[in-house]
Design a protein around this motif. Sequence first.
Motif, mmCIF file in Angstrom:
data_model
loop_
_atom_site.group_PDB
_atom_site.id
_atom_site.type_symbol
_atom_site.label_atom_id
_atom_site.label_comp_id
_atom_site.label_asym_id
_atom_site.label_seq_id
_atom_site.Cartn_x
_atom_site.Cartn_y
_atom_site.Cartn_z
ATOM 1 N N ARG A 74 52.950 20.138 -19.662
ATOM 2 C CA ARG A 74 51.981 21.058 -18.996
ATOM 3 C C ARG A 74 51.745 21.658 -19.777
ATOM 4 N NH1 ARG A 74 50.616 17.479 -13.931
ATOM 5 N NH2 ARG A 74 52.174 16.141 -14.234
ATOM 6 N N ASP A 75 50.420 21.837 -19.722
ATOM 7 C CA ASP A 75 50.091 23.430 -20.106
ATOM 8 C C ASP A 75 48.288 24.352 -19.380
ATOM 9 O OD1 ASP A 75 47.583 21.799 -20.271
ATOM 10 O OD2 ASP A 75 47.458 22.239 -23.274
ATOM 11 N N GLN A 76 48.901 24.212 -18.143
ATOM 12 C CA GLN A 76 48.156 24.814 -17.336
ATOM 13 C C GLN A 76 48.530 25.329 -16.572
ATOM 14 O OE1 GLN A 76 44.409 22.393 -16.194
ATOM 15 N NE2 GLN A 76 43.207 22.644 -17.587
ATOM 16 N N LEU A 77 49.177 26.166 -16.422
ATOM 17 C CA LEU A 77 49.707 27.272 -14.528
ATOM 18 C C LEU A 77 49.017 27.707 -13.578
ATOM 19 C CD1 LEU A 77 52.440 27.607 -13.927
ATOM 20 C CD2 LEU A 77 53.061 29.060 -15.272
ATOM 21 N N ILE A 78 49.269 27.060 -12.562
ATOM 22 C CA ILE A 78 48.535 27.740 -11.180
ATOM 23 C C ILE A 78 49.820 28.608 -10.800
ATOM 24 C CG2 ILE A 78 47.924 27.189 -8.536
ATOM 25 C CD1 ILE A 78 47.262 24.658 -9.738
ATOM 26 N N MET A 97 50.248 34.094 -23.521
ATOM 27 C CA MET A 97 50.654 34.396 -25.188
ATOM 28 C C MET A 97 51.524 33.289 -25.790
ATOM 29 S SD MET A 97 50.431 37.453 -25.882
ATOM 30 C CE MET A 97 49.526 38.885 -25.106
ATOM 31 N N GLN A 98 51.411 32.106 -24.762
ATOM 32 C CA GLN A 98 52.555 30.697 -24.980
ATOM 33 C C GLN A 98 51.479 29.180 -25.406
ATOM 34 O OE1 GLN A 98 56.203 29.743 -23.446
ATOM 35 N NE2 GLN A 98 56.278 32.082 -22.381
ATOM 36 N N ASP A 99 50.045 30.221 -24.926
ATOM 37 C CA ASP A 99 49.338 29.227 -25.888
ATOM 38 C C ASP A 99 48.970 27.910 -24.193
ATOM 39 O OD1 ASP A 99 47.600 29.520 -27.530
ATOM 40 O OD2 ASP A 99 49.682 28.821 -28.529
ATOM 41 N N ILE A 100 49.301 28.432 -23.186
ATOM 42 C CA ILE A 100 49.592 27.724 -21.619
ATOM 43 C C ILE A 100 48.497 28.229 -20.441
ATOM 44 C CG2 ILE A 100 50.974 27.709 -18.919
ATOM 45 C CD1 ILE A 100 53.602 27.214 -21.051
ATOM 46 N N GLN A 101 47.585 27.906 -20.849
ATOM 47 C CA GLN A 101 46.563 28.333 -19.272
ATOM 48 C C GLN A 101 47.043 28.796 -18.285
ATOM 49 O OE1 GLN A 101 43.476 25.614 -19.539
ATOM 50 N NE2 GLN A 101 42.889 25.635 -21.904
ATOM 51 N N PRO A 102 47.170 29.779 -17.383
ATOM 52 C CA PRO A 102 47.119 30.465 -16.652
ATOM 53 C C PRO A 102 45.540 31.061 -15.493
ATOM 54 C CG PRO A 102 46.550 33.074 -18.041
ATOM 55 C CD PRO A 102 46.785 31.317 -19.277
#
Length: 218
Positions: free
Chosen positions: A143-147, A166-171
């Motif tokens: 998973r690279d998107q975080l709700i 900063m970790q390339d996880i889309q918030p």
Amino acid sequence: MRRLAVDPYPMPDRTALPAPQVARRIDPLRAALLIHDMQNHFVGAFPAGSSPVVELVDNIAALRKLARTLGLPVVFSAEPAGLTPGQRGLAADMWGPGIGDEPDAAAIVARLAPRPGEHLLANVRHNAFLRGHLGRLLRAKGRDQLIICGLYAHLGVLLTAADAFMQDIQPFVVGDAVADLSAEEHALALRWAARSGMVCTTDGLLRGLLLHREPKNA
């Protein structure tokens, strides 16, 4: 932790959200849902039956329901009770000793209590990534998107969103599924969150998840 008392204030609607800096679409195959610090101790600072806590719990419940339906990982972050001064660190100077041993103080509020298959992670800092396993869990799930929803908007929510970026996880910060110590701090947190990710409404995010699931040639 020093006991807080939050005055009621209206939950912001979509007209109050900051303009997006980038165009991103939520994808149920890439996303996970983080419910941050929705514990009795923190939620109890808000007057029951009033805004913003009524909408806060309702909207998180709606996000959690659809996340489970679509197979998104559902993750709770929660501060443990009885942290030592060494574990609290500098947070003790600002916020006191943390959650004590009162019955159920550290528990997630009953309506949102974790269910089998969901993940409950301890966090000893406002940022849910720091000194925890959130990053490892997201990588393991691909998973690279975080709700992000929960408490408090200008602390745990904002810091977690910034670290995700900063970790390339889309918030994706859900502006009407977070709450804060005041309307002013809530609005400030959303403006800053928009610098690193998407700020959206519950309804908008739910529509986005469902739209992505619909057949392309329907």
